[in-house]
Enzyme design. Structure first.
Site, PDB file in Angstrom:
ATOM      1  N   ASP A   1     -46.718 118.881  32.141  1.00 22.47           N
ATOM      2  CA  ASP A   1     -46.944 119.595  30.893  1.00 22.47           C
ATOM      3  C   ASP A   1     -46.926 121.100  31.090  1.00 22.47           C
ATOM      4  O   ASP A   1     -46.891 121.608  32.211  1.00 22.47           O
ATOM      5  CB  ASP A   1     -48.276 119.161  30.259  1.00 22.47           C
ATOM      6  CG  ASP A   1     -49.413 119.050  31.281  1.00 22.47           C
ATOM      7  OD1 ASP A   1     -49.397 119.814  32.271  1.00 22.47           O
ATOM      8  OD2 ASP A   1     -50.300 118.213  31.093  1.00 22.47           O
TER       9      ASP A   1
ATOM     10  N   ASN B   1     -62.004 113.171  27.775  1.00 25.83           N
ATOM     11  CA  ASN B   1     -61.724 112.259  26.667  1.00 25.83           C
ATOM     12  C   ASN B   1     -60.639 111.252  27.030  1.00 25.83           C
ATOM     13  O   ASN B   1     -60.059 110.613  26.157  1.00 25.83           O
ATOM     14  CB  ASN B   1     -61.335 113.034  25.406  1.00 25.83           C
ATOM     15  CG  ASN B   1     -60.059 113.847  25.594  1.00 25.83           C
ATOM     16  OD1 ASN B   1     -59.445 113.841  26.669  1.00 25.83           O
ATOM     17  ND2 ASN B   1     -59.642 114.551  24.543  1.00 25.83           N
TER      18      ASN B   1
ATOM     19  N   GLU C   1     -53.508 113.394  24.005  1.00 27.92           N
ATOM     20  CA  GLU C   1     -54.865 113.323  23.497  1.00 27.92           C
ATOM     21  C   GLU C   1     -55.117 111.991  22.779  1.00 27.92           C
ATOM     22  O   GLU C   1     -54.166 111.301  22.387  1.00 27.92           O
ATOM     23  CB  GLU C   1     -55.110 114.473  22.506  1.00 27.92           C
ATOM     24  CG  GLU C   1     -54.899 115.862  23.094  1.00 27.92           C
ATOM     25  CD  GLU C   1     -56.054 116.341  23.965  1.00 27.92           C
ATOM     26  OE1 GLU C   1     -56.848 115.496  24.425  1.00 27.92           O
ATOM     27  OE2 GLU C   1     -56.159 117.553  24.188  1.00 27.92           O
TER      28      GLU C   1
END
Length: 256
Positions: free
Chosen positions: A67, A136, A143
């Protein structure tokens, strides 16, 4: 899924470097998928040491990074382009033409995403993909969401992710709100996946990765379906797992 628990972060980093180094020795023209963030830095330091001591050679290696921040120039010292050169590429004999990092400054970002996936496919795919994991359970910058994204794409970063990364910036306001990332589908195509996690703040994400329901709300849970995944954890990251889940590495031998 193979789970290895190490005594501490230093042992974790050495074990990860040994696995990457073994891959490079067995296949000198390996395609490596690389990650950024604080967790793999120790692994990179060990790989540099192995290179300096003549144990591994990067001259035929190809790399693809997971990324990059969107709309952050490569020369910015918080870009992942800068990170990779500072922590690895400037210290080894890799051919810079074989280094690939998503271009977050591309004018046609959708085309950049398609082109990135095509380059990976044209390289015959990633032999071993290194991953970190967010609090998370994000992998790359995938995400928690309502579906798994197949290919490289632009994502809006969760506030929790931006807050976690704010320690690298002068303020939260400076942390980009978007990033370009390999999708979970792109990651899943890798022949082998190596996920590294350190610290008690990763324990819940690790537990859900191993034992939770496979859902895009826990992006890393998709790894339950991959045929060749190794989790390398320190004791704190593994603290919610049962001892039946993993093997223990008490001491990793020093690189000669």
């Amino acid at each position: 899924m193979r789970i290895i628990v190490c005594e501490n972060y230093q042992s974790l980093s050495k074990k990860a470097a040994q696995i990457i180094g073994s891959q490079m020795i067995l296949k000198p023209n390996s395609v490596l998928g690389l990650a950024t963030g604080s967790t793999p830095i120790g692994m990179y330091k060990n790989l540099i040491k192995m290179y300096e001591e003549g144990l591994i050679d990067f001259s035929k290696i190809t790399t693809f990074n997971l990324d990059e921040y969107y709309n952050l120039p490569a020369e910015n010292n918080q870009s992942y382009h800068y990170f990779m050169y500072d922590n690895l590429f400037n210290h080894i004999n890799i051919n810079k033409e074989n280094v690939h990092i998503p271009n977050g400054m591309a004018q046609d970002i959708d085309n950049e995403c398609l082109h990135y996936d095509k380059m990976i496919d044209n390289s015959s795919g990633i032999d071993i993909q290194v991953l970190g994991i967010g609090n998370n359970a994000h992998i790359g910058f995938n995400e928690p969401t309502i579906n798994f994204n197949k290919g490289t794409h632009v994502v809006t970063l969760d506030e929790s992710t931006r807050k976690a990364n704010a320690r690298f910036f002068s303020s939260l306001e400076e942390v980009p709100t978007k990033a370009i990332t390999m999708g979970t589908g792109s990651i899943f195509k890798s022949k082998k996946i190596l996920l590294l996690a350190s610290g008690k703040n990763k324990a819940e994400a690790i537990y859900n990765t191993v034992h939770g329901k496979v859902t895009p709300e826990v992006p890393s849970s998709i790894l339950q379906f991959h045929q060749d995944v190794i989790l390398i954890l320190d004791k704190e990251a593994a603290s919610l797992l049962s001892k039946d889940d993993y093997e223990v590495v008490q001491e990793v031998s020093k690189v000669k």
